[in-house]
Design an enzyme around this catalytic site. Structure first.
Site, PDB file in Angstrom:
ATOM      1  N   ARG A  55     -39.832  42.629  18.390  1.00 26.04           N
ATOM      2  CA  ARG A  55     -39.874  43.051  19.779  1.00 26.04           C
ATOM      3  C   ARG A  55     -39.895  41.892  20.775  1.00 26.04           C
ATOM      4  O   ARG A  55     -39.115  41.864  21.740  1.00 26.04           O
ATOM      5  CB  ARG A  55     -41.127  43.906  20.044  1.00 26.04           C
ATOM      6  CG  ARG A  55     -41.045  45.318  19.536  1.00 26.04           C
ATOM      7  CD  ARG A  55     -42.413  45.797  19.095  1.00 26.04           C
ATOM      8  NE  ARG A  55     -42.699  45.193  17.831  1.00 26.04           N
ATOM      9  CZ  ARG A  55     -42.398  45.759  16.656  1.00 26.04           C
ATOM     10  NH1 ARG A  55     -41.915  46.969  16.641  1.00 26.04           N
ATOM     11  NH2 ARG A  55     -42.620  45.137  15.526  1.00 26.04           N
ATOM     12  N   THR A  56     -40.794  40.943  20.548  1.00 26.03           N
ATOM     13  CA  THR A  56     -41.023  39.911  21.568  1.00 26.03           C
ATOM     14  C   THR A  56     -39.798  39.017  21.734  1.00 26.03           C
ATOM     15  O   THR A  56     -39.360  38.746  22.854  1.00 26.03           O
ATOM     16  CB  THR A  56     -42.266  39.076  21.199  1.00 26.03           C
ATOM     17  OG1 THR A  56     -43.328  39.981  20.877  1.00 26.03           O
ATOM     18  CG2 THR A  56     -42.683  38.179  22.339  1.00 26.03           C
ATOM     19  N   LYS A  83     -37.583  19.826   7.517  1.00 25.99           N
ATOM     20  CA  LYS A  83     -37.512  18.420   7.089  1.00 25.99           C
ATOM     21  C   LYS A  83     -38.717  17.635   7.589  1.00 25.99           C
ATOM     22  O   LYS A  83     -38.760  16.417   7.485  1.00 25.99           O
ATOM     23  CB  LYS A  83     -36.235  17.780   7.641  1.00 25.99           C
ATOM     24  CG  LYS A  83     -34.958  18.462   7.196  1.00 25.99           C
ATOM     25  CD  LYS A  83     -33.761  17.859   7.918  1.00 25.99           C
ATOM     26  CE  LYS A  83     -32.557  18.781   7.838  1.00 25.99           C
ATOM     27  NZ  LYS A  83     -31.552  18.458   8.833  1.00 25.99           N
ATOM     28  N   ARG A 105     -43.680  31.192  20.098  1.00 23.91           N
ATOM     29  CA  ARG A 105     -44.595  31.906  19.188  1.00 23.91           C
ATOM     30  C   ARG A 105     -44.888  30.957  18.028  1.00 23.91           C
ATOM     31  O   ARG A 105     -43.974  30.380  17.444  1.00 23.91           O
ATOM     32  CB  ARG A 105     -43.966  33.193  18.670  1.00 23.91           C
ATOM     33  CG  ARG A 105     -44.798  33.806  17.535  1.00 23.91           C
ATOM     34  CD  ARG A 105     -44.384  35.195  17.199  1.00 23.91           C
ATOM     35  NE  ARG A 105     -44.773  36.137  18.250  1.00 23.91           N
ATOM     36  CZ  ARG A 105     -44.736  37.457  18.105  1.00 23.91           C
ATOM     37  NH1 ARG A 105     -44.328  37.990  16.973  1.00 23.91           N
ATOM     38  NH2 ARG A 105     -45.094  38.254  19.084  1.00 23.91           N
ATOM     39  N   HIS A 133     -51.646  36.816  23.370  1.00 24.69           N
ATOM     40  CA  HIS A 133     -50.277  37.335  23.500  1.00 24.69           C
ATOM     41  C   HIS A 133     -50.202  37.959  24.910  1.00 24.69           C
ATOM     42  O   HIS A 133     -50.168  39.173  25.065  1.00 24.69           O
ATOM     43  CB  HIS A 133     -50.040  38.377  22.400  1.00 24.69           C
ATOM     44  CG  HIS A 133     -48.617  38.771  22.187  1.00 24.69           C
ATOM     45  ND1 HIS A 133     -47.584  38.390  23.013  1.00 24.69           N
ATOM     46  CD2 HIS A 133     -48.044  39.535  21.205  1.00 24.69           C
ATOM     47  CE1 HIS A 133     -46.451  38.904  22.565  1.00 24.69           C
ATOM     48  NE2 HIS A 133     -46.706  39.598  21.467  1.00 24.69           N
TER      49      HIS A 133
HETATM   50  N1   CP Z   1     -45.848  43.346  19.550  1.00 27.40           N
HETATM   51  C1   CP Z   1     -45.236  42.283  18.999  1.00 27.40           C
HETATM   52  O1   CP Z   1     -45.549  41.119  19.271  1.00 27.40           O
HETATM   53  O2   CP Z   1     -44.206  42.599  18.145  1.00 27.40           O
HETATM   54  P1   CP Z   1     -43.285  41.535  17.388  1.00 27.40           P
HETATM   55  O3   CP Z   1     -44.148  40.804  16.402  1.00 27.40           O
HETATM   56  O4   CP Z   1     -42.203  42.355  16.735  1.00 27.40           O
HETATM   57  O5   CP Z   1     -42.737  40.597  18.419  1.00 27.40           O
END
Ligand code: CP
Length: 339
Positions: A55-56, A83, A105, A133
């Protein structure tokens, strides 16, 4: 807005409301035939993902593209990270190619805060370890406001693996800023040390809390953070079945909710464990809406960080006659970003 979005704690009530209002405005773009604005034309956004995401990552990519930014999707798999290249060198390499914003992320809590010290552009935290998040919390707040008309005074219950959940931490911070009353429900083993200092109540009794909830947000049990292959899960709860029996939202429990209460989940969800399929797909569920709202909220965040002086909407759908975005706003003095 500041230059970076690293934590939901960075957002004042005014900042958070500005993001939600801007997202509401930008959501109109998704309803148009041509879903594109020229606002970030000439800007480059790098999606730097060291952990998996569905999603993100896709919604940040779509958000940047809808604002006409150039997008580079970087995944640690298949890169020179294998590497031995460090996060810092990877980021500096991407910056040398002209990136204006990095959406990151990483499994390391604090990676986005460090990145913000190393590069000149904006940094957006798309999930760092078990820490935060913030854009998930913003899209969750946006969804609550859209469905229930307000956030202030809402009783929000967050259920499950709070210990490993960056979503829970960001939601607690943001929702308390926005005036909601948050209750965390989890087995004692899945609550973090120091949770009593969070702006939230704690309960171990889901059945007692549900009838008083306007919003129930279910969390996934994050087995990937419980040792290789989740083998240490039994250190946290006896079995999946027992966890489900105590903390799962099944059909019987969902019937205890008030008529207009909503059920949320940030995804990915494990159907049958923390949430029954009938509840996940039921009329109260906002799970699919949350994904759609994520695009509008992430458009708002990118727009406010990179081009906030130009109007978000008001320019033609297509064509590039809008004045270029204002230069990046320097970080506000005296408002150092917490790790
Ligand atoms: N909610 C969320 O962060 O989903 P993803 O891990 O799919 O990005």
């Amino acid at each position: 807005m500041r230059r970076h979005l690293l934590s939901a704690a960075d957002l004042s009530l005014e900042d958070a409301t500005l993001v939600l209002d801007t997202a509401e405005e930008l959501a109109q773009v998704s309803e148009r035939t041509v879903k594109k604005l020229p606002t970030l034309r000439g800007r480059t956004v790098v999606n730097l993902f060291f952990e998996d995401s569905t999603r993100t990552r896709t919604s940040f990519e779509l958000a940047a593209k809808r604002l006409s930014a150039d997008v580079i999707n970087f995944s640690a798999k298949g890169s020179s990270v294998s590497k031995g290249e460090t996060l810092k060198d990877t980021a500096l390499t991407l910056e040398a190619m002209g990136s204006d914003a990095v959406v990151i992320r990483h499994s390391w809590s604090g990676a986005p805060a460090n990145l913000a010290r190393w590069i000149r552009g904006s940094v957006v935290n798309a999930g760092d370890g078990t820490h935060e998040h913030p854009t998930q919390a913003l899209l969750d707040a946006f969804t609550m406001r859209k469905r229930l008309g307000r956030i202030e005074g809402l009783a929000v219950t967050i259920v499950g693996d709070v210990l490993h959940s960056r979503v829970a931490r960001s939601n607690v911070l943001l929702l308390s800023t926005l005036g909601a009353d948050v209750t965390l429900v989890a087995p004692p083993t899945l609550l973090p040390v120091g949770v009593e200092t969070w702006p939230a109540s704690v309960s171990y009794d889901l059945d007692a809390v549900l009838p008083k909830s306007d919003v129930v947000m279910m969390l996934r049990v994050q087995r990937e953070r419980m040792g290789p292959s989740g083998e240490k899960a039994t250190a946290y709860f006896p079995s999946s079945r027992e966890y489900s029996r105590r903390y799962g939202l099944d059909v019987r429990r969902a019937l205890a909710l008030a008529d207009d209460a909503i059920v949320m989940h940030p995804g990915p969800m494990v159907r049958g464990m923390e949430i029954a399929p009938e509840v996940a797909d039921g009329v109260r569920s906002t799970i699919v809406e949350q994904v759609a709202n994520g695009v509008s909220v992430r458009m708002a965040v990118l727009y406010l960080l990179l081009g906030g002086a130009a109007p978000a909407i008001g320019a033609p759908d297509v064509g590039f006659d809008l004045a270029p975005p204002a230069p990046l706003t320097p970080p506000a003095q005296g408002r150092a970003t917490p790790a």
